[in-house]
Enzyme design. Structure first.
Site, PDB file in Angstrom:
ATOM      1  N   LYS A 167      20.353   0.770   5.983  1.00 54.02           N
ATOM      2  CA  LYS A 167      21.317   0.029   6.136  1.00 54.02           C
ATOM      3  C   LYS A 167      21.009  -0.371   3.980  1.00 54.02           C
ATOM      4  O   LYS A 167      20.288  -0.442   3.310  1.00 54.02           O
ATOM      5  CB  LYS A 167      21.615  -1.174   6.379  1.00 54.02           C
ATOM      6  CG  LYS A 167      22.913  -2.526   6.506  1.00 54.02           C
ATOM      7  CD  LYS A 167      21.810  -3.748   6.892  1.00 54.02           C
ATOM      8  CE  LYS A 167      21.325  -4.086   6.315  1.00 54.02           C
ATOM      9  NZ  LYS A 167      20.914  -5.929   6.632  1.00 54.02           N
ATOM     10  N   LYS A 188      21.605  -5.341  -0.304  1.00 51.38           N
ATOM     11  CA  LYS A 188      20.774  -5.831  -1.720  1.00 51.38           C
ATOM     12  C   LYS A 188      19.356  -5.216  -2.487  1.00 51.38           C
ATOM     13  O   LYS A 188      19.313  -5.529  -3.981  1.00 51.38           O
ATOM     14  CB  LYS A 188      21.144  -7.424  -2.209  1.00 51.38           C
ATOM     15  CG  LYS A 188      22.455  -7.724  -1.380  1.00 51.38           C
ATOM     16  CD  LYS A 188      23.089  -9.217  -1.322  1.00 51.38           C
ATOM     17  CE  LYS A 188      24.504  -9.584  -0.729  1.00 51.38           C
ATOM     18  NZ  LYS A 188      24.510 -11.001  -0.471  1.00 51.38           N
ATOM     19  N   LYS A 191      12.876  -8.763   6.962  1.00 45.01           N
ATOM     20  CA  LYS A 191      12.537 -10.257   5.731  1.00 45.01           C
ATOM     21  C   LYS A 191      11.097 -10.116   5.915  1.00 45.01           C
ATOM     22  O   LYS A 191      11.302  -9.836   4.444  1.00 45.01           O
ATOM     23  CB  LYS A 191      13.981 -10.908   5.496  1.00 45.01           C
ATOM     24  CG  LYS A 191      15.148 -10.085   5.264  1.00 45.01           C
ATOM     25  CD  LYS A 191      15.980 -11.198   4.930  1.00 45.01           C
ATOM     26  CE  LYS A 191      17.667 -11.044   5.091  1.00 45.01           C
ATOM     27  NZ  LYS A 191      18.262 -11.725   4.753  1.00 45.01           N
TER      28      LYS A 191
END
Ligand code: TYM
Length: 351
Positions: free
Chosen positions: A211, A214, A119
Site C-alpha cells: 500500500k 506515509k 503497525k
C-alpha cells in the site's frame, strides 16, 4: 433499525505528509459528499500519538502536521464554514466515549485487527496500549456524532466493521435503558462505510503489492501533496512497471499490480472509469502513458499544493478554523455523550 439523520464523518491522521492514497482514497470523496450530506472532517491527533514518539515526531511536529492536514482539507475543496473541520483533541467527548467503548469491545475483536498487527510489527510487547485500543477510539469518533456514513480507503474497512459491532452491542446490552430514557430502540446507528471508485487502495509506486503509505522509507514510493511538479513527474517516470504494453481490457490487468495501480490512479484523477482509460491507452507503451499520467497528476495537484502553501503560511487562520469547528462539533457531541451517561447510569448525565 431506528431512523438516524444522515451525517458523514471521517478522519485523517496528522503524521507526516498526506499522499496520493489519502487524496484519492478519502479526500476526493470528502469533497464530493459535501453536496449531499452534512459532513464532519476531523484531524485525528489523538490517533497520531498511538505510535512511537519518533514516528509522529513530537509536540512541534504534531502541531505542524495538524495544521498541514487542515490546510490540505481546505485546499482540496472542503468548506469549513458549511461543514465542520476540527482536530480531535479539542472535543473531549471522543476520548470519553472511547473509554465506554473500551468496555464494550471484546479483546477477541481487537485481536483480529490486521492494522494493529502491521503497525505493531514483531515487537508487540513494545506497542502502546493506545495502538491496540485505537479502533475503539475510531468507533467513538464516528458514533459520538451518530454518523451514518463514513468515507474511507479500503484499509479502514475492518475498523468500520468493528464500529458496527460496537454500536450493535451497545444497542443490545443497554436496550432496556435506551428505551427507558426515551431513545427508542437503538441509540447508535449502524454506520455505512463508503468505499468505492478506482482508487480505494492506491499502491506503492515502487512495489505494486504494498500500500502507498506515509511510513514507507522510500519517498519515491508515494506522491506527497506537498511535492512540486518536477518531483511528481520524476516519481511517475521512475514508477515500477512491467515490460508488456498496457492491455485494452480490464481483465488484462490481472497479475500486473503495478500497471493496475497506475491505471487506477489515472482513472481516479481524471474521474473516468478504468475501462475508459484502457480504451484510450491500451496497446500503447508505458512511457507514453506515464507522460500523460504525470501531466494529469500535476494539473490536478499543483493548485492544491499552491493553496496549501498559502494556507500554512497563516497558522492563525488555520487555528481559528479548527477552534470554530471544534465548538460546532462539541455542540453535537455533548448531548450524545450526555445520553450515553444517562443510559449507562452515570449520575449527573443531564446538563
Ligand atoms: P489514515 O490517516 O491512515 O488515512 C486517512 C484516509 O486515507 C485513506 N488511505 C488510503 N486510501 C487509498 N489508498 C491508500 N494507499 C491509502 N492510505 C490511506 C485511509 O483509508 C483513510 O480513509 N484510522 C484512520 C483515521 C480515523 C478515521 C476515524 C477514519 C480515525 N478516526 C473515523 C474514519 C472515521 C486512519 O488512520 O487513516
Amino acid at each position: 433499525m431506528a431512523d438516524f439523520e444522515p451525517r458523514v464523518f471521517s478522519g485523517m491522521q496528522p503524521t507526516g505528509n498526506l499522499h496520493l492514497g489519502n487524496y484519492l482514497g478519502a479526500l476526493v470523496r470528502f469533497v464530493e459528499l459535501q453536496a449531499h450530506y452534512n459532513c464532519i472532517y476531523c484531524v485525528v491527533d489523538l490517533h497520531a500519538i498511538t505510535q512511537a514518539v519518533d514516528v509522529w515526531g513530537g509536540p512541534k511536529e504534531l502541531a505542524q502536521s495538524t495544521r498541514d492536514v487542515t490546510a490540505a482539507f481546505i485546499a482540496a475543496g472542503i468548506d469549513p464554514k458549511k461543514h465542520i473541520v476540527f482536530n480531535q483533541s479539542q472535543v473531549a467527548e471522543h476520548a470519553e466515549l472511547a473509554w465506554v467503548f473500551n468496555c464494550v469491545a471484546r479483546m477477541g475483536w481487537l485481536n483480529r485487527m490486521t492494522q494493529f498487527k502491521e503497525k505493531a510489527g514483531k515487537d508487540k510487547e513494545n506497542a502502546s496500549t493506545g495502538l491496540f485500543a485505537y479502533p475503539n477510539l475510531m468507533a467513538a469518533d464516528i458514533l459520538v456524532y451518530k454518523a451514518t456514513h463514513v468515507p474511507v480507503g479500503e484499509d479502514q474497512k475492518q475498523h468500520l466493521e468493528l464500529t458496527r459491532d460496537i454500536a450493535q452491542k451497545f444497542n443490545n446490552d443497554f436496550a432496556a435503558s435506551i428505551a427507558e430514557h426515551g431513545f427508542g430502540e437503538a441509540y447508535f446507528p449502524i454506520t455505512e462505510p463508503l468505499i468505492s471508485g478506482p482508487a480505494t487502495r492506491v499502491m506503492s509506486l515502487r512495489d505494486g503489492s504494498k500500500k502507498m503509505s506515509k511510513s514507507d522509507p522510500s519517498d519515491y514510493s508515494r506522491i506527497n501533496l506537498t511535492d512540486d511538479g518536477d518531483l511528481i513527474a520524476q516519481k511517475i517516470r521512475k514508477a515500477r512497471t512491467d515490460p508488456e504494453p498496457l492491455p485494452s481490457e480490464k481483465a488484462g490487468l490481472e497479475g500486473r499490480p503495478e500497471a493496475d495501480n497506475l491505471v487506477g490512479i489515472y482513472a481516479a484523477l481524471a474521474g473516468r472509469t478504468v475501462e475508459d482509460v484502457l480504451g484510450e491507452f491500451g496497446g500503447g507503451q508505458f512511457s507514453t502513458f506515464k507522460g500523460s499520467l504525470a501531466e494529469l497528476a500535476i494539473e490536478k495537484l499543483a493548485p492544491i499544493n499552491a493553496e496549501m502553501r498559502r494556507l500554512v503560511a497563516d497558522p492563525g487562520y488555520i487555528d481559528s478554523v479548527l477552534a470554530d469547528g471544534a465548538d460546532r462539533a462539541r455542540a453535537i457531541a455533548a448531548p450524545v455523550m450526555n445520553g450515553v451517561r444517562d443510559i449507562m447510569g452515570f449520575i449527573g448525565g443531564k446538563k
